[in-house]
Each structure stands twice: as structure tokens, then as C-alpha cells.
Design an enzyme around this catalytic site. Structure first.
Site, PDB file in Angstrom:
ATOM      1  N   HIS A  74      55.852  49.234  62.405  1.00 47.76           N
ATOM      2  CA  HIS A  74      55.166  48.183  63.153  1.00 47.76           C
ATOM      3  C   HIS A  74      54.561  48.780  64.417  1.00 47.76           C
ATOM      4  O   HIS A  74      54.760  49.962  64.698  1.00 47.76           O
ATOM      5  CB  HIS A  74      56.073  46.980  63.438  1.00 47.76           C
ATOM      6  CG  HIS A  74      57.249  47.258  64.332  1.00 47.76           C
ATOM      7  ND1 HIS A  74      58.258  48.132  63.998  1.00 47.76           N
ATOM      8  CD2 HIS A  74      57.578  46.779  65.568  1.00 47.76           C
ATOM      9  CE1 HIS A  74      59.161  48.158  64.967  1.00 47.76           C
ATOM     10  NE2 HIS A  74      58.766  47.349  65.943  1.00 47.76           N
TER      11      HIS A  74
ATOM     12  N   HIS B 298      54.898  48.294  67.753  1.00 52.79           N
ATOM     13  CA  HIS B 298      55.526  48.417  69.074  1.00 52.79           C
ATOM     14  C   HIS B 298      55.529  49.868  69.558  1.00 52.79           C
ATOM     15  O   HIS B 298      55.729  50.795  68.772  1.00 52.79           O
ATOM     16  CB  HIS B 298      56.953  47.857  69.061  1.00 52.79           C
ATOM     17  CG  HIS B 298      56.985  46.360  69.072  1.00 52.79           C
ATOM     18  ND1 HIS B 298      58.073  45.633  68.650  1.00 52.79           N
ATOM     19  CD2 HIS B 298      56.052  45.459  69.454  1.00 52.79           C
ATOM     20  CE1 HIS B 298      57.812  44.334  68.778  1.00 52.79           C
ATOM     21  NE2 HIS B 298      56.587  44.209  69.255  1.00 52.79           N
TER      22      HIS B 298
ATOM     23  N   ASP C 221      57.499  51.811  71.090  1.00 59.38           N
ATOM     24  CA  ASP C 221      58.623  52.714  70.823  1.00 59.38           C
ATOM     25  C   ASP C 221      58.662  53.189  69.358  1.00 59.38           C
ATOM     26  O   ASP C 221      59.548  53.961  68.987  1.00 59.38           O
ATOM     27  CB  ASP C 221      59.962  52.064  71.225  1.00 59.38           C
ATOM     28  CG  ASP C 221      60.247  50.766  70.496  1.00 59.38           C
ATOM     29  OD1 ASP C 221      59.336  49.923  70.370  1.00 59.38           O
ATOM     30  OD2 ASP C 221      61.387  50.593  70.036  1.00 59.38           O
ATOM     31  N   HIS C 222      57.703  52.740  68.538  1.00 56.37           N
ATOM     32  CA  HIS C 222      57.633  53.202  67.140  1.00 56.37           C
ATOM     33  C   HIS C 222      56.359  53.989  66.849  1.00 56.37           C
ATOM     34  O   HIS C 222      56.242  54.596  65.786  1.00 56.37           O
ATOM     35  CB  HIS C 222      57.760  52.008  66.187  1.00 56.37           C
ATOM     36  CG  HIS C 222      59.074  51.309  66.348  1.00 56.37           C
ATOM     37  ND1 HIS C 222      60.115  51.446  65.458  1.00 56.37           N
ATOM     38  CD2 HIS C 222      59.538  50.513  67.348  1.00 56.37           C
ATOM     39  CE1 HIS C 222      61.154  50.763  65.897  1.00 56.37           C
ATOM     40  NE2 HIS C 222      60.843  50.186  67.045  1.00 56.37           N
TER      41      HIS C 222
ATOM     42  N   HIS D  22      59.984  40.019  63.095  1.00 59.31           N
ATOM     43  CA  HIS D  22      60.004  40.729  64.385  1.00 59.31           C
ATOM     44  C   HIS D  22      58.561  40.813  64.906  1.00 59.31           C
ATOM     45  O   HIS D  22      58.298  40.498  66.069  1.00 59.31           O
ATOM     46  CB  HIS D  22      60.615  42.110  64.170  1.00 59.31           C
ATOM     47  CG  HIS D  22      60.656  42.979  65.385  1.00 59.31           C
ATOM     48  ND1 HIS D  22      61.423  42.683  66.484  1.00 59.31           N
ATOM     49  CD2 HIS D  22      60.020  44.146  65.674  1.00 59.31           C
ATOM     50  CE1 HIS D  22      61.246  43.632  67.400  1.00 59.31           C
ATOM     51  NE2 HIS D  22      60.399  44.516  66.933  1.00 59.31           N
TER      52      HIS D  22
ATOM     53  N   ASP E  24      62.365  47.443  62.883  1.00 55.14           N
ATOM     54  CA  ASP E  24      63.183  46.565  63.728  1.00 55.14           C
ATOM     55  C   ASP E  24      63.520  45.235  63.048  1.00 55.14           C
ATOM     56  O   ASP E  24      63.750  44.232  63.719  1.00 55.14           O
ATOM     57  CB  ASP E  24      62.469  46.292  65.059  1.00 55.14           C
ATOM     58  CG  ASP E  24      62.492  47.508  65.974  1.00 55.14           C
ATOM     59  OD1 ASP E  24      63.120  48.516  65.610  1.00 55.14           O
ATOM     60  OD2 ASP E  24      61.863  47.440  67.055  1.00 55.14           O
TER      61      ASP E  24
ATOM     62  N   HIS F 241      66.753  51.410  65.405  1.00 51.99           N
ATOM     63  CA  HIS F 241      67.463  51.616  66.674  1.00 51.99           C
ATOM     64  C   HIS F 241      68.955  51.784  66.458  1.00 51.99           C
ATOM     65  O   HIS F 241      69.501  51.307  65.459  1.00 51.99           O
ATOM     66  CB  HIS F 241      67.275  50.401  67.612  1.00 51.99           C
ATOM     67  CG  HIS F 241      65.920  50.271  68.190  1.00 51.99           C
ATOM     68  ND1 HIS F 241      65.571  50.788  69.418  1.00 51.99           N
ATOM     69  CD2 HIS F 241      64.803  49.679  67.700  1.00 51.99           C
ATOM     70  CE1 HIS F 241      64.297  50.511  69.668  1.00 51.99           C
ATOM     71  NE2 HIS F 241      63.797  49.833  68.635  1.00 51.99           N
TER      72      HIS F 241
HETATM   73 FE    FE Z   1      61.836  49.000  68.469  1.00 47.67          FE
HETATM   74 ZN    ZN Z   2      59.933  46.586  67.684  1.00 49.50          ZN
END
Ligand code: FE
Ligand code: ZN
Length: 257
Positions: free
Chosen positions: A56, A58, A60-61, A114, A133, A171
Site C-alpha cells: 500500500h 503509506h 513507511d512501506h 486499512h 498493514d 510491522h
Molecule cells: Fe505501516
Molecule cells: Zn500503513
């Protein structure tokens, strides 16, 4: 043919995964949060990066996309829904789409909740699913762009896979999620065992091993909306599964334990 899956930790608590075929010099990476730890692993393992898979959009990905693309010129695959908001995306995938990378067969599964574009990547031969996530050890993702109904449907799509598939999470949140799960089901010893095993692995600097779907069903409250004990705790004996799920998600959002 053996398929290797190497866990790489990044940022605070993210998991990225390198995937390659035994004997090959090429690899794919799932959700490169940042380039540094990926580059370190590539040079240690002597692998070239040929494909980025993003579950996805975001940050942090996908945070490592730009610099890894500059260094290695890999393809970048993600959901067609996210193709415009993921840096350097080269191919947008639809639900159920299959593709091959270096002799490894992949399939995508659309699992919104999410985010709208959240997808999972499956490797049947390795019995592996990378869920981003959507699911975590004993937890699930927050509903940033989706409804409880959507998320519940997505979780059930994952549960309908063969029960021995291993789940690779986005995570490391076991500690907080475990505290929440224990509060709900103090008598569930599988939760205590999961917490203990995870702490042991992490204290030795090893990522915990990816649980199977059937393992996760025993400990994850978000997959246990049918559980009589959870329904008793919530005083929701006759509610629908999705109502129980929505209530669990709300409680988790407020949980400070
Ligand atoms: Fe994440
Ligand atoms: Zn995420």
C-alpha cells in the site's frame, strides 16, 4: 525449488522482506520502508534487486522506492488503485492478478480496509502471504480509508486460504497487541505462548517466525469475532460478526494498556 524469504527490520518497527529463488542472483523486496537496511542485506547476500512490491501507499512501506529505483532500476508493482500515489510505480495490479518473477509465481489479493488500495501478495509454492498493514501478530490495521465491513471481508479472504499458509506482517506490534488480546481473553494460553515466543526471538535479535493462518486464528481477537468468550466480554452475544469486529477495532483504537 527452494524460495528464500529473508526478514529485514526497518524504521522503528517495520518489516520488509527479500524474496529470491535458490541459486538465483536476483531478488524482490516487499515494502522497502527505507533503502539503507535493504542495501545492506543485498550486499551481504550478494543479490541484485529486480522487483519492488508495495502492499500500500503509506510512506513507511514505500519510503525506499526512489533511492532503490535509482540504484537498481527494478520494476515496481502495486495495486492499480495506488499506481498514482506510489513513487515510481511501473505496474498496477488488479485483484487476483498473477505474475511471475524469476520463476516464482505470485498472485495478488485485494484486501481494502486499512487503505483503499491495500493488497496482499501470495506465493503458493512457498505457502506465504504478505499482508502489509491488514493483519499483525494478534492485531489488525487501523481503518484509515475503509469501513469495518470492508476490513472484515478482507480478513475473511485471508482466512479462506489454506490454513498452513504463513503470514508475513508489515510491522512488529506483538507486545501492544498481545496486551490488548490478553485483556479480552485472559484464559487464552495461546496468547501467552505467542508473547513469550516473540519476546524470546526479539531478545536474541531474531524476528519471530511467521505464524500460519491456523496459528493466528487461535490468538488474534480480530479473527475471533465468533468466539463466545470474546462476545461474553463485550456483552455482544447476539451481534453480527462484523459488529463484534467493529467494536473490537474501536476498543483497540482507544486501548492505552
Ligand atoms: Fe505501516
Ligand atoms: Zn500503513
Amino acid at each position: 525449488m527452494k524460495i528464500h524469504i529473508q526478514v529485514i527490520r526497518a524504521l522503528q518497527d517495520n518489516y520488509c522482506y527479500l524474496i529470491w529463488r535458490e541459486g538465483s542472483g536476483l531478488c524482490a523486496v516487499v515494502d522497502p520502508s527505507e533503502a539503507g537496511p535493504i542495501e545492506d542485506a543485498l550486499s551481504k547476500l550478494g543479490l541484485k534487486l529486480a522487483l519492488i512490491l508495495n502492499t500500500h501507499h503509506h510512506h513507511d512501506h514505500v519510503g525506499g522506492n526512489a533511492s532503490l529505483v535509482k540504484a537498481w532500476q527494478p520494476d515496481v508493482y502495486c495495486s492499480a488503485v495506488d499506481a498514482k500515489r506510489i513513487p515510481d510505480a511501473s505496474r498496477g495490479l488488479v485483484d487476483g492478478e498473477t505474475f511471475e518473477f524469476d520463476g516464482i509465481g505470485f498472485k495478488t489479493l485485494s484486501i481494502p480496509g486499512h487503505t483503499h488500495g491495500q493488497i496482499a501478495f501470495l506465493i503458493h509454492e512457498a505457502k506465504a502471504i504478505f499482508v502489509g498493514d491488514t493483519l499483525f501478530s494478534m492485531g489488525c490495521g487501523r481503518l484509515f480509508e475503509g469501513t469495518p465491513e470492508q476490513m472484515w471481508r478482507s480478513l475473511n479472504r485471508i482466512l479462506s486460504l489454506p490454513q498452513d499458509f504463513q503470514i508475513y506482517f508489515g510491522h512488529e506490534y506483538t507486545e501492544r497487541n498481545g496486551a490488548f488480546a490478553r485483556n479480552l481473553e485472559p484464559d487464552n494460553m495461546a496468547i501467552v505462548a505467542r508473547l513469550r515466543e516473540t519476546r524470546e526471538s526479539l531478545s536474541m535479535g531474531r524476528p519471530p517466525s511467521a505464524p500460519t493462518i491456523s496459528d493466528e486464528m487461535k490468538v488474534n481477537p480480530f479473527l475471533r469475532a465468533r468466539s463466545a468468550s470474546i462476545r461474553r466480554t463485550l456483552s455482544m452475544p447476539n451481534a453480527s460478526d462484523v459488529e463484534v469486529f467493529a467494536s473490537l477495532r474501536r476498543l483497540r483504537d482507544e486501548f492505552r494498556g
